[in-house]
Scaffold this motif. Sequence first.
Motif, PDB file in Angstrom:
ATOM      1  N   GLN A 119       5.309   3.997  -5.572  1.00 21.26           N
ATOM      2  CA  GLN A 119       4.595   2.841  -6.080  1.00 21.26           C
ATOM      3  C   GLN A 119       4.323   1.847  -4.959  1.00 21.26           C
ATOM      4  O   GLN A 119       5.189   1.571  -4.146  1.00 21.26           O
ATOM      5  N   ALA A 120       3.134   1.289  -4.981  1.00 25.86           N
ATOM      6  CA  ALA A 120       2.720   0.350  -3.939  1.00 25.86           C
ATOM      7  C   ALA A 120       3.330  -1.023  -4.207  1.00 25.86           C
ATOM      8  O   ALA A 120       2.703  -1.885  -4.809  1.00 25.86           O
ATOM      9  N   LYS A 121       4.569  -1.199  -3.771  1.00 26.84           N
ATOM     10  CA  LYS A 121       5.257  -2.483  -3.923  1.00 26.84           C
ATOM     11  C   LYS A 121       5.773  -2.947  -2.565  1.00 26.84           C
ATOM     12  O   LYS A 121       6.269  -2.140  -1.778  1.00 26.84           O
ATOM     13  N   ILE A 122       5.694  -4.239  -2.325  1.00 22.69           N
ATOM     14  CA  ILE A 122       6.229  -4.794  -1.069  1.00 22.69           C
ATOM     15  C   ILE A 122       7.671  -4.338  -0.855  1.00 22.69           C
ATOM     16  O   ILE A 122       8.055  -3.927   0.242  1.00 22.69           O
ATOM     17  N   ASP A 123       8.472  -4.383  -1.897  1.00 19.73           N
ATOM     18  CA  ASP A 123       9.900  -4.051  -1.760  1.00 19.73           C
ATOM     19  C   ASP A 123      10.151  -2.642  -1.250  1.00 19.73           C
ATOM     20  O   ASP A 123      11.246  -2.358  -0.768  1.00 19.73           O
ATOM     21  N   ASN A 124       9.188  -1.765  -1.410  1.00 16.30           N
ATOM     22  CA  ASN A 124       9.387  -0.372  -1.013  1.00 16.30           C
ATOM     23  C   ASN A 124       8.759  -0.025   0.333  1.00 16.30           C
ATOM     24  O   ASN A 124       8.741   1.131   0.733  1.00 16.30           O
ATOM     25  N   LYS A 169       0.852  -1.193   0.000  1.00 17.38           N
ATOM     26  CA  LYS A 169       0.000   0.000   0.000  1.00 17.38           C
ATOM     27  C   LYS A 169       0.884   1.237   0.000  1.00 17.38           C
ATOM     28  O   LYS A 169       1.888   1.279   0.717  1.00 17.38           O
ATOM     29  N   ILE A 170       0.452   2.246  -0.722  1.00 15.71           N
ATOM     30  CA  ILE A 170       1.186   3.523  -0.730  1.00 15.71           C
ATOM     31  C   ILE A 170       1.426   4.006   0.715  1.00 15.71           C
ATOM     32  O   ILE A 170       2.518   4.443   1.066  1.00 15.71           O
ATOM     33  N   ASP A 171       0.394   3.923   1.534  1.00 15.45           N
ATOM     34  CA  ASP A 171       0.488   4.449   2.900  1.00 15.45           C
ATOM     35  C   ASP A 171       1.586   3.805   3.728  1.00 15.45           C
ATOM     36  O   ASP A 171       1.997   4.367   4.744  1.00 15.45           O
ATOM     37  N   ASN A 172       2.016   2.626   3.337  1.00 16.31           N
ATOM     38  CA  ASN A 172       3.019   1.911   4.124  1.00 16.31           C
ATOM     39  C   ASN A 172       4.428   2.010   3.542  1.00 16.31           C
ATOM     40  O   ASN A 172       5.345   1.360   4.031  1.00 16.31           O
ATOM     41  N   LEU A 173       4.595   2.822   2.506  1.00 20.74           N
ATOM     42  CA  LEU A 173       5.921   2.959   1.894  1.00 20.74           C
ATOM     43  C   LEU A 173       6.906   3.633   2.847  1.00 20.74           C
ATOM     44  O   LEU A 173       6.517   4.485   3.653  1.00 20.74           O
ATOM     45  N   PHE A 174       8.149   3.297   2.695  1.00 19.88           N
ATOM     46  CA  PHE A 174       9.201   3.971   3.454  1.00 19.88           C
ATOM     47  C   PHE A 174       9.111   5.485   3.279  1.00 19.88           C
ATOM     48  O   PHE A 174       9.202   6.255   4.238  1.00 19.88           O
ATOM     49  N   THR A 175       8.939   5.886   2.022  1.00 16.06           N
ATOM     50  CA  THR A 175       8.907   7.314   1.691  1.00 16.06           C
ATOM     51  C   THR A 175       7.712   8.046   2.287  1.00 16.06           C
ATOM     52  O   THR A 175       7.711   9.272   2.352  1.00 16.06           O
ATOM     53  N   GLU A 176       6.689   7.328   2.695  1.00 14.02           N
ATOM     54  CA  GLU A 176       5.502   7.970   3.265  1.00 14.02           C
ATOM     55  C   GLU A 176       5.557   8.019   4.792  1.00 14.02           C
ATOM     56  O   GLU A 176       4.779   8.744   5.416  1.00 14.02           O
ATOM     57  N   LEU A 177       6.407   7.227   5.389  1.00 14.03           N
ATOM     58  CA  LEU A 177       6.364   7.075   6.849  1.00 14.03           C
ATOM     59  C   LEU A 177       7.641   7.507   7.555  1.00 14.03           C
ATOM     60  O   LEU A 177       7.604   7.892   8.722  1.00 14.03           O
ATOM     61  N   SER A 178       8.749   7.427   6.849  1.00 16.40           N
ATOM     62  CA  SER A 178      10.022   7.751   7.485  1.00 16.40           C
ATOM     63  C   SER A 178      10.023   9.204   7.923  1.00 16.40           C
ATOM     64  O   SER A 178       9.438  10.061   7.272  1.00 16.40           O
ATOM     65  N   GLU A 179      10.703   9.458   9.056  1.00 17.56           N
ATOM     66  CA  GLU A 179      10.830  10.841   9.546  1.00 17.56           C
ATOM     67  C   GLU A 179       9.457  11.530   9.649  1.00 17.56           C
ATOM     68  O   GLU A 179       9.311  12.704   9.314  1.00 17.56           O
ATOM     69  N   SER A 180       8.448  10.784  10.090  1.00 17.09           N
ATOM     70  CA  SER A 180       7.137  11.398  10.277  1.00 17.09           C
ATOM     71  C   SER A 180       6.337  10.646  11.338  1.00 17.09           C
ATOM     72  O   SER A 180       6.664   9.511  11.678  1.00 17.09           O
ATOM     73  N   PHE A 181       5.324  11.274  11.849  1.00 24.39           N
ATOM     74  CA  PHE A 181       4.496  10.725  12.919  1.00 24.39           C
ATOM     75  C   PHE A 181       3.083  11.250  12.726  1.00 24.39           C
ATOM     76  O   PHE A 181       2.890  12.393  12.323  1.00 24.39           O
ATOM     77  N   GLY A 198       3.605  11.618  -8.615  1.00 26.80           N
ATOM     78  CA  GLY A 198       4.803  11.000  -8.055  1.00 26.80           C
ATOM     79  C   GLY A 198       5.640  12.009  -7.288  1.00 26.80           C
ATOM     80  O   GLY A 198       5.255  13.167  -7.108  1.00 26.80           O
ATOM     81  N   TYR A 199       6.795  11.546  -6.820  1.00 23.77           N
ATOM     82  CA  TYR A 199       7.621  12.417  -5.979  1.00 23.77           C
ATOM     83  C   TYR A 199       8.317  13.515  -6.770  1.00 23.77           C
ATOM     84  O   TYR A 199       8.562  14.595  -6.251  1.00 23.77           O
ATOM     85  N   THR A 200       8.678  13.254  -8.039  1.00 28.09           N
ATOM     86  CA  THR A 200       9.267  14.348  -8.811  1.00 28.09           C
ATOM     87  C   THR A 200       8.187  15.373  -9.138  1.00 28.09           C
ATOM     88  O   THR A 200       8.484  16.559  -9.269  1.00 28.09           O
ATOM     89  N   GLY A 201       6.934  14.933  -9.251  1.00 26.85           N
ATOM     90  CA  GLY A 201       5.837  15.876  -9.494  1.00 26.85           C
ATOM     91  C   GLY A 201       5.634  16.824  -8.327  1.00 26.85           C
ATOM     92  O   GLY A 201       5.622  18.051  -8.502  1.00 26.85           O
TER      93      GLY A 201
END
Lengths: 346, 346, 346, 346
Positions: free
Chosen positions: D186-191, B188-200, D11-14
């Motif tokens: 992107q909603a991927k497990i790896d990320n 899920k987008i919501d669980n991405l590193f980029t969405e959660l890191s350094e945030s609360f 996306g993030y560049t956007g």
Amino acid sequence: MLKVGIVGGTGYTGVELLRLLSTHAEAEVVMITSRAEEGVGVDELFPSLRGAMDLRFSTPDVKSLATCDVVFFATPHNVAMNMVPELLAAGTRIIDLSADFRITDADLWSKWYHEKHVCPDVLATAVYGLPERNLEKIRNAKLIACPGCYPTAVQLGLIPLLEEKLVDPSRLIVSAASGVSGAGRQAKIDNLFTELSESFKAYGVGGHRHLPEIEQELALAAKGPVGLTFTPHLLPQVRGIHATMYAEMLDPAVPLDEVQFLFEKRYADAPFVDVMPLGSTPQTRTVRGSNMCRIALHRPQNRDTIVVLSAIDNLVKGASGQAIQNMNLMFGLPETMGLQGLALMP
Amino acid sequence: MLKVGIVGGTGYTGVELLRLLSTHAEAEVVMITSRAEEGVGVDELFPSLRGAMDLRFSTPDVKSLATCDVVFFATPHNVAMNMVPELLAAGTRIIDLSADFRITDADLWSKWYHEKHVCPDVLATAVYGLPERNLEKIRNAKLIACPGCYPTAVQLGLIPLLEEKLVDPSRLIVSAASGVSGAGRQAKIDNLFTELSESFKAYGVGGHRHLPEIEQELALAAKGPVGLTFTPHLLPQVRGIHATMYAEMLDPAVPLDEVQFLFEKRYADAPFVDVMPLGSTPQTRTVRGSNMCRIALHRPQNRDTIVVLSAIDNLVKGASGQAIQNMNLMFGLPETMGLQGLALMP
Amino acid sequence: MLKVGIVGGTGYTGVELLRLLSTHAEAEVVMITSRAEEGVGVDELFPSLRGAMDLRFSTPDVKSLATCDVVFFATPHNVAMNMVPELLAAGTRIIDLSADFRITDADLWSKWYHEKHVCPDVLATAVYGLPERNLEKIRNAKLIACPGCYPTAVQLGLIPLLEEKLVDPSRLIVSAASGVSGAGRQAKIDNLFTELSESFKAYGVGGHRHLPEIEQELALAAKGPVGLTFTPHLLPQVRGIHATMYAEMLDPAVPLDEVQFLFEKRYADAPFVDVMPLGSTPQTRTVRGSNMCRIALHRPQNRDTIVVLSAIDNLVKGASGQAIQNMNLMFGLPETMGLQGLALMP
Amino acid sequence: MLKVGIVGGTGYTGVELLRLLSTHAEAEVVMITSRAEEGVGVDELFPSLRGAMDLRFSTPDVKSLATCDVVFFATPHNVAMNMVPELLAAGTRIIDLSADFRITDADLWSKWYHEKHVCPDVLATAVYGLPERNLEKIRNAKLIACPGCYPTAVQLGLIPLLEEKLVDPSRLIVSAASGVSGAGRQAKIDNLFTELSESFKAYGVGGHRHLPEIEQELALAAKGPVGLTFTPHLLPQVRGIHATMYAEMLDPAVPLDEVQFLFEKRYADAPFVDVMPLGSTPQTRTVRGSNMCRIALHRPQNRDTIVVLSAIDNLVKGASGQAIQNMNLMFGLPETMGLQGLALMP
């Protein structure tokens, strides 16, 4: 039951020794020293130990330590070499996690550590504690110099190539990265969360103290001189070392499959080296908290450069776990005893 | 040796069961299921298991599972309730880590989980697997509903206060925070590193599914209705739950020392509850990877509000570790078997 | 062009002032002091400033500082109060980011800061620099006491409720969490990456120095005494404060919509307060690096407790950004000048 | 005021284009497209934009986009090449942040991107948008292929060495590491946070799509073929790319000072390249959120291998910032307009 003493137990390799030994079936920590924390319970400093360990820090004292079967030094360099001769004389066996006995040439040691070695004669008797290279010597050793964290990750990745003379030993390049726990538990601005989080950098590019240690041991594997460019980096994570190693094949006709086979054979009896399938990329988290070293081989674009990747936990296979692996061997215990816990993942 | 089956082994509670059971002296995982990963080795999905476990995912099949002594469900809700009746009929004991059997009122369950409960009769036989409350019932249970992660942290912090009628049960406030692994291994987008890191952030403020579970169990402890405002938050870390609990003292004249004493007595025989000294603040890292719950009491400014802090590892005491603790009790094994590993710190 | 001096520029609020002022159209930093780093370029200490700032640290000296139009104190407490009287006498305006002038009662200040206040007379003239409460006073102030980081996040969340007498002022509960930069740039074991990463804990539960500041200001908003239980927590992230505030409605018949409307009206002219739509949950990363405070309202289960969430960047709206907002107001500049940069996300 | 359109703004560049352009004095975003989010406000998807931007996503439509002065493509590859020919025909200038126009050889492009290039004729007219190499061509370009993030960091570090024929171009080695935002939204497990936090790994070792791009451009700088071994790694942080580059000196007698001097001269007029003093080690956090590339040179042990370190923010100098730098040049604006914000540190 082995009676174990630990000198310098307030750092991260100290608490990791306590964690690992707490479930070891044949060893018991009976003494742990710290001048600064004398009288303090280990579980006051490290609440993770609450309920599991009823030990207090005491002032280091050679006479008391000599009552142990084995003493671990989890100290900065320049502590062990001042106590080891007397302890050896008393018949206690020593596993030194610091750098004091790693470099066999006392002058070279002095050059990198900026002081005179106090016992070059004892230095000559130390065994370099990398079980995957020195298994038999370790079994008979009185004094083990436990390898550094980077040196462990790098040697396990390169020694099969050098032993088999597959690559040019004069042009080795290693780009390695370590978690912050490698810097120890010291109150320095550079080690603050706010200075390291969400950032990455190289350090010690001009010359890291692990370089002479790595070159010394690789030269033994290669049976000849080696030339290494070694660049350490600091990762925004607590644990883990990852090494990316580049070596040029002497005979480009040797296929990567064959190199893979040689690695698998080389480590067939090594319980803590995992040669992963071709194409793998070891993640540090797959070894977090475990004594395993995972290795993978690549040959990008089928060109002449082999890329070896290796990952360890710097506090386990890179320090305290390897120290216990050495202890097991020295005392005739199964090599894996107390070290079978799996990595914490995620 | 207990034969263990695991349904739904591809999530984080699944791999944590594997990690913990890998060193359990009296249990062996003989079967692990996943429709999506059928035929794949568990160590392909979780390389941390390489070299330690030689098991492949199979398609879930009640007949095969029924050959196990005990089956763990490490699935999302709405899986276990469809398979449990048949397995129970076959004499297999069940430990369900999902929510299917936690709420005893089938209608209330439906309201929060948005579907009908398929076996309300079986639901009535389930034992809520919090050993610190239901020790004897667990020993005799056929079907365990393993508590949720937040409910574990919150109940252990509040039940002594409610059992002893020390606080107003109608005005409880809990502000809790969880590591991201609580959200599972879902793309899920919501669980991405980029969405959660350094945030609360807070989430589920209007109503989290753990609320009715907590209120149900606290009411049993209080022997009367309770009112709870429960606010979960998401931490930028993988593991750990921390609950900060506020309760108003019914009799402000009771000194905090006495409350501390009551907590210590209440948990004197609970091997996985650590009542820390007054003034302590439990850190989640002191329980990372361990089955311990650490608790500390405060009474700020000596006013009428008691603040209880508790910390657990959501994947261990909050899920897989507690499940194994239940298994140990159900099969007459020592309660702590396989659960004595210390927290990984740092 | 305003001539700006900064006393104590080696901490995180110092470098944040430099970052924000580097693009301010009407202010220029002409002087920055540090005894320890005298002569060192600011870009040597903070390489993020390389190429943008050609300033060196100098020893603090009241005469030189008095040539500035405005001086910011980005120091620990107990520095400003020793220099401010002389600077004020010289006609320099002061914005103190430390705690020296926040608490109007000198005795209360002494109780919490463990020393005597050296200039209680000057203290009486300080204006508490929360623009959303004291806009007009700030425009005419000579000396601003910039609010603490927690107090900013908490007041912005609670003052509409208290001003409008919507909630019981005697039973306020705030559970707040801060990024590590709130602890400053100090070489302490407790602030190491290895001690804080992947962990969460409460601290200062028995009494944090921001408590009397918050109670003082909330009492002004409520026009009467308030009682607050305040629990700060430490997050494994660099920046960000999040406050979760609980208050009991005096009249449960007032619907949440109406409260939302009151908040929107209250902050209609506040450029740095964002009242988010009902049901929102502010994330700290949405204000990282920006001067915005985002607020959201909830009423869980439609019971009597209102939950207010607020998020700020502790170094911006909680310190250096708010200081510049005050400067803008003091010197008749647009309130948002130099503060319009958006949050860095992700 | 330039009218700017953005294709693929979710996306993030956007969102980074939106952040940076929000304070640009001569450009205004008038249109942003997303099929999936049509009608949704940009500030709903990215709350950091609340209060600053009143724009909604619309379905991409060439006719509307053609009313813009310039259109940015912040899309995955294979989107731009299908719309660019028509937009160019309408006189709109294009800055493509994707890979569609980076590789000049359409067959090589197809080999790495696994599909046919739809407009090889237009490809031939694209200008590679690295201002430090192609300043004049960019000023006159109609279509810019914005460099990849790794290629930017690597080229800026190596081109002075290759242009000056100081090193062997056939044995270049680059070990680079990127923050997770490089993998996109992107909603991927790896990320997932749970898969990446507290861990480090190499990826794409056998062949990353940035390899042919880097080799193509380095060959132009070297005026001859180059051979590069390129190993990317994934960092547990959101932003930042760090490249560690190894090259063998052709004439070991050239001292490092002289190389340093050549770098400083080469980049004297480049506002976004910072050649740091000898001995420095650039940290990614010193460029977080900024368009700067910091570079440092080393020659370990004074042997024959030069080590160049470079650091950029992958979303700024590695993508959206560099795109705006190109826009500034194309439209005769100051190169640094809108790009002078300093890095967020800490």
